[in-house]
Scaffold this motif. Sequence first.
Motif, short mmCIF file in Angstrom:
data_model
loop_
_atom_site.label_atom_id
_atom_site.label_comp_id
_atom_site.label_asym_id
_atom_site.label_seq_id
_atom_site.Cartn_x
_atom_site.Cartn_y
_atom_site.Cartn_z
N TYR A 59 21.79 46.14 83.37
CA TYR A 59 22.01 47.38 82.64
C TYR A 59 22.01 47.02 81.16
N TYR A 60 20.95 47.42 80.48
CA TYR A 60 20.82 47.13 79.05
C TYR A 60 21.36 48.32 78.27
N VAL A 61 22.49 48.11 77.58
CA VAL A 61 23.18 49.20 76.86
C VAL A 61 22.87 49.04 75.37
N SER A 62 22.29 50.08 74.80
CA SER A 62 21.90 50.04 73.39
C SER A 62 22.60 51.12 72.58
N ASP A 63 22.64 50.91 71.26
CA ASP A 63 23.16 51.93 70.33
C ASP A 63 24.60 52.33 70.69
#
Length: 417
Positions: free
Chosen positions: A375-379
């Motif tokens: 799970y790539y969590v950005s911003d």
Amino acid sequence: MKLEQLRAKQQVFVKDFDEAVVADIHRRLRTFQTTYPVSGLGKLPIDEYIYGKFRINQHPTFCYWMEKELSDFGRIAGSPCFQYGVWYGTHGEDKEVRYRKTKKYGDTVEEAYRKVIVFIQNLLEAGAKKDFNAIAANRIANKFKGKILATYYPEIYLSIYADDYLNDILKYFSLDDGSSYKEAPILQQQRLIRWKNADDIMKHWNLTQFAIFINRELNAYYDFEKKGVKKNEENKVPRFPELGEILPVFSTDEIDPSFKEVEKVYTAASSKVKPKKNYAQKTIRDTAVGTRGEQIVMEWERRRLKCYPELLARLEWVSEHTDSFGYDINSVELDGTSVQIEVKTTTRPSTDKIDFFLTEFERTTALSCKNYYIYYVSDILNTRPGIWAIRNPFKENESGVHLSPVVYKASLKKETP
């Protein structure tokens, strides 16, 4: 905050802690309680209560005790005199020194004082019964309310009172969730106390020692924030949005199989000298960012499973306590299938191309798991962060995934003569 990090901080605190500090605070608390017993508050003259008159009959007034004599037992100084209901002094541009009152308590000083005393008596009665709803509904200002409760019942209530400060504490220790920021301060306090009592180290501390530990940690955090401005902005621990206000943009887009990364060629260092990085501060920031990303995913998974209590009970933030699993979260599909989630987090906005660091242990774990996701969590400084759920990208023959070695472990041994 992960358990390993918490244990390190507790170890430093216990080593340097002076028991005499708590003994002195408790001695002054007993003096106050003897001077102003609960049973005598109904007959307390206004001059022995009021803020602005410091000593009456050779002892500090009730409010002077609260603000000054017990200032190291939770600060309430700095708030307007309004919090006391009545006070003796000036007000704004009116420089006449006289008795004054807070409007919500009555039209006259005498009426306001009578109501304040009744509210304090009601507060202490609710405090003795641990009636948190009655405490939250009491009309006394929150910081003053908290100080009164902790001063009379230091074994039940925490000497930390300010709404924003309590919220910062919950965030700092990763104890907040989607509803904590909306809670009354007394309920946020109870979260902290439950956490303390469940911890193998802190459960042996009294609440005064616990509060000192929290204050030292947060003071260090605030100092670090101030020092991080401008010069070390990239190392500053960010102010994260409330979890309850976050609405992630969730994506399950496939990986572009045609993507090919240009191999980076590492060469000897150039003659241009760059400033040395403060890796200790950067580690603190990176840890905080990573932990917040895991919290965001946990909150997302809770919302997804909230209508399925049996499945929700299986959701577990395993990396909160140990890194030995090789992933961060154990979750579950709606059909009951287990899911292993490794969370990678950045403050940067979402883009089509991403990169992140991966340990060899995490890679081999991914290969051994049947239902593994990144799970790539950005911003994450935005209330609309991105979550890209990527089904195991490390399987053999997976197109569009490029792994580059950036760190090596070197092992060698002396030759035996």
